[in-house]
Design a protein around this motif. Structure first.
Motif, mmCIF file in Angstrom:
data_model
loop_
_atom_site.group_PDB
_atom_site.id
_atom_site.type_symbol
_atom_site.label_atom_id
_atom_site.label_comp_id
_atom_site.label_asym_id
_atom_site.label_seq_id
_atom_site.Cartn_x
_atom_site.Cartn_y
_atom_site.Cartn_z
ATOM 1 N N MET A 15 20.572 65.124 47.986
ATOM 2 C CA MET A 15 20.438 65.051 49.440
ATOM 3 C C MET A 15 21.346 66.075 50.111
ATOM 4 O O MET A 15 20.957 66.744 51.073
ATOM 5 C CB MET A 15 20.787 63.640 49.930
ATOM 6 C CG MET A 15 19.891 62.549 49.385
ATOM 7 S SD MET A 15 18.212 62.624 50.032
ATOM 8 C CE MET A 15 18.434 61.831 51.607
ATOM 9 N N HIS A 16 22.559 66.207 49.595
ATOM 10 C CA HIS A 16 23.517 67.193 50.120
ATOM 11 C C HIS A 16 22.952 68.605 49.975
ATOM 12 O O HIS A 16 23.004 69.410 50.921
ATOM 13 C CB HIS A 16 24.838 67.057 49.356
ATOM 14 C CG HIS A 16 25.835 68.136 49.626
ATOM 15 N ND1 HIS A 16 26.514 68.258 50.824
ATOM 16 C CD2 HIS A 16 26.266 69.180 48.850
ATOM 17 C CE1 HIS A 16 27.322 69.307 50.779
ATOM 18 N NE2 HIS A 16 27.188 69.886 49.597
ATOM 19 N N ALA A 17 22.394 68.894 48.802
ATOM 20 C CA ALA A 17 21.835 70.223 48.561
ATOM 21 C C ALA A 17 20.672 70.511 49.496
ATOM 22 O O ALA A 17 20.562 71.610 50.050
ATOM 23 C CB ALA A 17 21.391 70.346 47.103
ATOM 24 N N THR A 18 19.805 69.536 49.681
ATOM 25 C CA THR A 18 18.655 69.723 50.575
ATOM 26 C C THR A 18 19.115 70.033 51.989
ATOM 27 O O THR A 18 18.598 70.933 52.650
ATOM 28 C CB THR A 18 17.773 68.462 50.580
ATOM 29 O OG1 THR A 18 17.218 68.287 49.270
ATOM 30 C CG2 THR A 18 16.643 68.582 51.585
ATOM 31 N N GLU A 19 20.114 69.284 52.473
ATOM 32 C CA GLU A 19 20.622 69.502 53.825
ATOM 33 C C GLU A 19 21.190 70.908 53.975
ATOM 34 O O GLU A 19 20.901 71.604 54.962
ATOM 35 C CB GLU A 19 21.691 68.457 54.150
ATOM 36 C CG GLU A 19 22.267 68.589 55.554
ATOM 37 C CD GLU A 19 23.276 67.497 55.866
ATOM 38 O OE1 GLU A 19 24.421 67.855 56.210
ATOM 39 O OE2 GLU A 19 22.920 66.299 55.750
ATOM 40 N N LEU A 20 21.958 71.363 52.980
ATOM 41 C CA LEU A 20 22.557 72.693 53.061
ATOM 42 C C LEU A 20 21.497 73.798 53.002
ATOM 43 O O LEU A 20 21.600 74.799 53.709
ATOM 44 C CB LEU A 20 23.566 72.894 51.935
ATOM 45 C CG LEU A 20 24.891 72.126 52.052
ATOM 46 C CD1 LEU A 20 25.835 72.546 50.937
ATOM 47 C CD2 LEU A 20 25.561 72.354 53.411
ATOM 48 N N VAL A 21 20.483 73.616 52.150
ATOM 49 C CA VAL A 21 19.418 74.617 52.060
ATOM 50 C C VAL A 21 18.679 74.724 53.393
ATOM 51 O O VAL A 21 18.422 75.826 53.889
ATOM 52 C CB VAL A 21 18.437 74.269 50.920
ATOM 53 C CG1 VAL A 21 17.188 75.143 50.996
ATOM 54 C CG2 VAL A 21 19.107 74.465 49.564
#
Length: 349
Positions: A96-102
């Motif tokens: 979820m963190h990665a998706t938000e940053l992308v």
């Protein structure tokens, strides 16, 4: 980039309020008029309606009923609990963190956007019903009038028939690293069910009228959808809108038998969904390989994501800058393949 936007295929097949695009609006459903029936009475009515709608949907979709389908109603709180539970079981906090940053790095959401809580609110608002292949059961929202509920039931029962014949559970654990192909498979599943729902409504004009009245009564159930960043909003509707358009082309070309065969010969990319002729010729995406550059960045950098954007996400990214959908679609239509790696350094963000 698209892997989390549609709520992830995961284990559920949902009918969203955005399927009201079929009748030209995306507003929410009104609660039942008069005295709200008891839960027991309402569930009994849903079970009875399920038998009739399943039989008709089976005939429309040309898939025999292999076993009865259990059904029931759920409140907003119960649907929210299902969404949160499903999210926790299928998506890690790191993902979820990665998706938000992308999404932020690509300029598709504001810098202060918090993805995880927003997607829960958005899906809770929009889910009008869902089919769970693990339970082999479907649920509809308990705030929708039963007559207006029947198109939603036809959509969910189309998923139940898909599951009985094509095993939807095989889509639960999608291989990581190609969410564009996952979105294409999601579009097959939802496009097929949306087309079946549209044909059900065409055969039942009074039910279709009740459906239109239900969604036209109030506008309060679409606030999160209106507030959603464009990339989230349009990708949430992609499997229903573009998926239904794709399914219609395949249906006109070879009937339900060709659509059924598509569950074996899956669409491989959103390019094939956006351009059905590329599916029919099975123009496969080019697989891109990238070198890992962590040795150049330093030992304290981590690769937190690796994925394929695909033609659809490329279109959304381009249009953030071009602000011309026709030009962005024309440019994105040249897509043949892509891959990105996303690295995060020692400093937050």
């Amino acid at each position: 980039m698209s892997k989390q936007i549609p709520g992830k295929l995961q284990a559920l097949c949902c009918c969203l309020i955005v399927t009201s695009l079929l009748v030209g609006t995306s507003v929410g459903f009104a609660p039942q008029k008069g005295v709200i029936a008891s839960r027991t009475t309402r569930n009994a009515a849903i079970v009875a309606a399920t038998v009739a709608v399943l039989d008709e949907t089976s005939k429309i979709r040309e898939l025999p009923i292999l076993r009865p389908v259990k059904s029931g109603a759920q409140s907003r709180a119960e649907i929210e609990h299902m969404i949160v539970k499903n999210q926790r079981e299928n998506t890690t906090a790191a993902e979820m963190h990665a998706t938000e940053l992308v999404l932020k790095k690509l300029g598709l959401v504001p810098a202060d956007f918090q993805y995880a809580p927003f997607i829960v609110k958005l899906l809770t608002e929009q889910v009008a019903g869902y089919y769970d292949p693990r339970m082999q059961r479907f649920f509809v929202a308990d705030w929708i009038d039963l007559e207006g509920q029947k198109p939603v039931m036809a959509h969910e029962l189309a998923h139940a028939l898909q599951d009985q014949h094509f095993n939807l559970r095989r889509f639960e654990k999608w291989p990581k690293g190609d969410s564009d192909a996952e979105l294409a498979a999601h579009s097959l599943i939802e496009g097929d069910a949306t087309l079946a729902m549209a044909l059900y409504m065409a055969k039942n004009p009074m039910v279709a009228l009740a459906f239109v009245r239900s969604i036209a009564t109030t506008n309060t159930a679409s606030e999160q959808f209106k507030q959603a960043p464009r990339a989230l909003r349009e990708t949430l509707t992609f499997p229903y809108e573009q998926g239904a358009d794709w399914a219609s082309v395949i249906y006109k070309r070879g009937g339900w038998s060709m659509l059924s065969a598509s569950f074996t010969k899956l669409p491989q990319s959103t390019e094939q969904i956006l351009h059905p002729e590329k599916y029919l010729s099975y123009e496969a995406p080019i697989k891109i390989q990238l070198p890992d550059v962590r040795n150049f960045l330093g030992h304290d950098w981590k690769k937190i994501d690796a994925d394929v954007n695909g033609e659809w996400s490329l279109y959304l990214i381009l249009d953030q800058f071009l602000n011309s959908p026709s030009e962005s679609k024309r440019a994105a239509a040249g897509w043949a393949g892509d891959r990105y790696f996303f690295y995060e350094g020692p400093k937050a963000g």
